[in-house]
Design a protein around this motif. Structure first.
Motif, PDB file in Angstrom:
ATOM      1  N   UNK A  86       0.841  -1.206   0.000  1.00 31.46           N
ATOM      2  CA  UNK A  86       0.000   0.000   0.000  1.00 31.46           C
ATOM      3  C   UNK A  86       0.872   1.251   0.000  1.00 31.46           C
ATOM      4  N   UNK A  87       1.944   1.224   0.765  1.00 30.41           N
ATOM      5  CA  UNK A  87       2.832   2.382   0.840  1.00 30.41           C
ATOM      6  C   UNK A  87       3.457   2.685  -0.513  1.00 30.41           C
ATOM      7  N   UNK A  88       3.900   1.649  -1.207  1.00 27.72           N
ATOM      8  CA  UNK A  88       4.515   1.849  -2.519  1.00 27.72           C
ATOM      9  C   UNK A  88       3.494   2.392  -3.520  1.00 27.72           C
ATOM     10  N   UNK A  89       2.271   1.924  -3.411  1.00 27.67           N
ATOM     11  CA  UNK A  89       1.223   2.333  -4.347  1.00 27.67           C
ATOM     12  C   UNK A  89       0.800   3.786  -4.125  1.00 27.67           C
ATOM     13  N   UNK A  90       0.918   4.265  -2.882  1.00 23.54           N
ATOM     14  CA  UNK A  90       0.425   5.609  -2.564  1.00 23.54           C
ATOM     15  C   UNK A  90       1.529   6.613  -2.204  1.00 23.54           C
ATOM     16  N   UNK A  91       2.759   6.257  -2.445  1.00 26.51           N
ATOM     17  CA  UNK A  91       3.857   7.191  -2.157  1.00 26.51           C
ATOM     18  C   UNK A  91       3.692   8.458  -2.988  1.00 26.51           C
ATOM     19  N   UNK A  92       3.750   9.595  -2.339  1.00 28.36           N
ATOM     20  CA  UNK A  92       3.570  10.922  -2.954  1.00 28.36           C
ATOM     21  C   UNK A  92       2.176  11.112  -3.554  1.00 28.36           C
ATOM     22  N   UNK A  93       1.254  10.218  -3.200  1.00 27.81           N
ATOM     23  CA  UNK A  93      -0.116  10.298  -3.689  1.00 27.81           C
ATOM     24  C   UNK A  93      -1.034  10.899  -2.626  1.00 27.81           C
ATOM     25  N   UNK A  94      -0.630  10.789  -1.356  1.00 28.60           N
ATOM     26  CA  UNK A  94      -1.412  11.310  -0.233  1.00 28.60           C
ATOM     27  C   UNK A  94      -0.985  12.746   0.061  1.00 28.60           C
ATOM     28  N   UNK A  95      -1.939  13.660   0.004  1.00 22.78           N
ATOM     29  CA  UNK A  95      -1.618  15.076   0.215  1.00 22.78           C
ATOM     30  C   UNK A  95      -1.144  15.340   1.640  1.00 22.78           C
ATOM     31  N   UNK A  96      -1.856  14.768   2.610  1.00 26.53           N
ATOM     32  CA  UNK A  96      -1.504  15.001   4.015  1.00 26.53           C
ATOM     33  C   UNK A  96      -2.046  13.875   4.889  1.00 26.53           C
ATOM     34  N   UNK A  97      -1.483  13.804   6.076  1.00 18.25           N
ATOM     35  CA  UNK A  97      -1.779  12.750   7.033  1.00 18.25           C
ATOM     36  C   UNK A  97      -2.383  13.416   8.267  1.00 18.25           C
ATOM     37  N   UNK A  98      -3.670  13.201   8.517  1.00 18.55           N
ATOM     38  CA  UNK A  98      -4.327  13.742   9.708  1.00 18.55           C
ATOM     39  C   UNK A  98      -4.201  12.711  10.826  1.00 18.55           C
ATOM     40  N   UNK A  99      -3.402  13.028  11.837  1.00 20.06           N
ATOM     41  CA  UNK A  99      -3.268  12.108  12.971  1.00 20.06           C
ATOM     42  C   UNK A  99      -4.151  12.604  14.105  1.00 20.06           C
ATOM     43  N   UNK A 100      -5.356  12.038  14.167  1.00 23.50           N
ATOM     44  CA  UNK A 100      -6.355  12.446  15.147  1.00 23.50           C
ATOM     45  C   UNK A 100      -6.464  11.424  16.276  1.00 23.50           C
ATOM     46  N   UNK A 101      -6.048  10.187  16.009  1.00 22.75           N
ATOM     47  CA  UNK A 101      -6.194   9.112  16.989  1.00 22.75           C
ATOM     48  C   UNK A 101      -5.486   9.440  18.292  1.00 22.75           C
ATOM     49  N   UNK A 102      -6.135   9.121  19.383  1.00 22.77           N
ATOM     50  CA  UNK A 102      -5.544   9.355  20.702  1.00 22.77           C
ATOM     51  C   UNK A 102      -6.382   8.679  21.765  1.00 22.77           C
ATOM     52  N   UNK A 103      -5.770   8.465  22.897  1.00 28.43           N
ATOM     53  CA  UNK A 103      -6.470   7.828  24.016  1.00 28.43           C
ATOM     54  C   UNK A 103      -6.688   8.859  25.116  1.00 28.43           C
ATOM     55  N   UNK A 104      -7.948   9.056  25.486  1.00 29.82           N
ATOM     56  CA  UNK A 104      -8.278  10.000  26.561  1.00 29.82           C
ATOM     57  C   UNK A 104      -8.621   9.204  27.817  1.00 29.82           C
ATOM     58  N   UNK A 105      -7.607   8.919  28.593  1.00 32.81           N
ATOM     59  CA  UNK A 105      -7.747   8.300  29.908  1.00 32.81           C
ATOM     60  C   UNK A 105      -6.767   9.014  30.828  1.00 32.81           C
TER      61      UNK A 105
END
Length: 259
Positions: A86-105
């Motif tokens: 998947x990484x090879x197929x989408x290299x330079x194809x993804x405009x940006x990476x939204x890292x929203x995941x998080x643990x609220x404890x």
């Protein structure tokens, strides 16, 4: 009507099924973006159907469903557990990476640091491979117990203590990313929202954690004991104190405007 140029934009999103993530995804989809949801496989649940159901609950029209894509992965693993193919197929194809995941404890230090700190390291690795900008959702509480009235971008240099492991884990995650930004190895934007609450107009929320815990408790109490509806609810407070809250739609609107 969205432009063809907007439709071509592709974003990888972690935490896309969470409270903030699902509202953010709705807005991006309505803008014509293609969204790749990073999800962990769960037995007996088809991830795309689950995501579409959540999005419908908050008002997304089904005509946007064709812009939803699923990527199997796990942010606690190197390069977020995404396959090499998947990484090879989408290299330079993804405009940006939204890292929203998080643990609220607030009381599970090991899990908090694995999710909120370790995942940032994996996101950085992945963004480098993809050649993508990082949009990282942190928290206003990385400032810990600071008593300053104004806190700017350099607040990470503070040496104050933290109220809990959640604040510390998010602080350490930001430090990892800030070091990479300073070295020029990645480009990133860091957001620090305060306590997220429901939609400013409808009150809709998909999360009953954090701020909602005591409210949910008293709602359940009154539901079980109807006579309590007639009783006044008295809570202690600090005179002159303000509430550090932001409606989910305002947070998403501001984040997208900055991005």
């Amino acid at each position: 009507m969205v432009s063809s140029e907007a439709i071509q934009k592709k974003y990888l999103v972690t935490g896309g099924t969470g409270f903030l993530g699902i509202f953010l995804a709705k807005r991006l989809l309505e803008q014509g973006e293609q969204i790749y949801f990073l999800v962990r496989a769960k037995p007996g649940r088809e991830p795309k159907t689950h995501i579409q159901t959540q999005l419908e609950q908050i008002g997304l029209e089904p005509r946007f469903f064709s812009q939803i894509h699923i990527v199997s992965g796990d942010t606690t693993k190197p390069k977020c557990g995404i396959s090499h193919e998947w990484l090879m197929r989408h290299q330079y194809d993804i405009k940006a990476f939204w890292h929203v995941a998080g643990l609220v404890r607030f009381n599970d230090r090991k899990m908090l640091f694995s999710t909120n700190t370790g995942s940032v390291r994996h996101v950085i690795e992945l963004a480098k491979d993809l050649g993508a900008h990082i949009y990282y959702v942190s928290t206003a509480y990385v400032v810990g117990e600071s008593r300053k009235h104004e806190l700017f971008e350099d607040a990470l240099t503070h040496s104050d203590t933290f109220r809990n492991s959640y604040e510390k884990s998010k602080y350490e995650g930001e430090r990892l990313l800030a070091a990479q930004i300073a070295s020029g190895t990645v480009s990133a934007t860091i957001f620090r929202p305060s306590i997220l609450v429901g939609h400013s107009e409808t009150g809709v929320t998909l999360s009953y954690t954090g701020y909602y815990v005591p409210l949910f408790f008293f709602a359940m109490l009154r539901q079980q004991y109807p006579f309590m509806i007639q009783l006044p609810f008295i809570a202690p407070y600090v005179r002159g104190a303000t509430l550090n809250l932001i409606p989910i739609d305002h947070a998403v609107r501001l984040m997208c405007a900055i991005a």
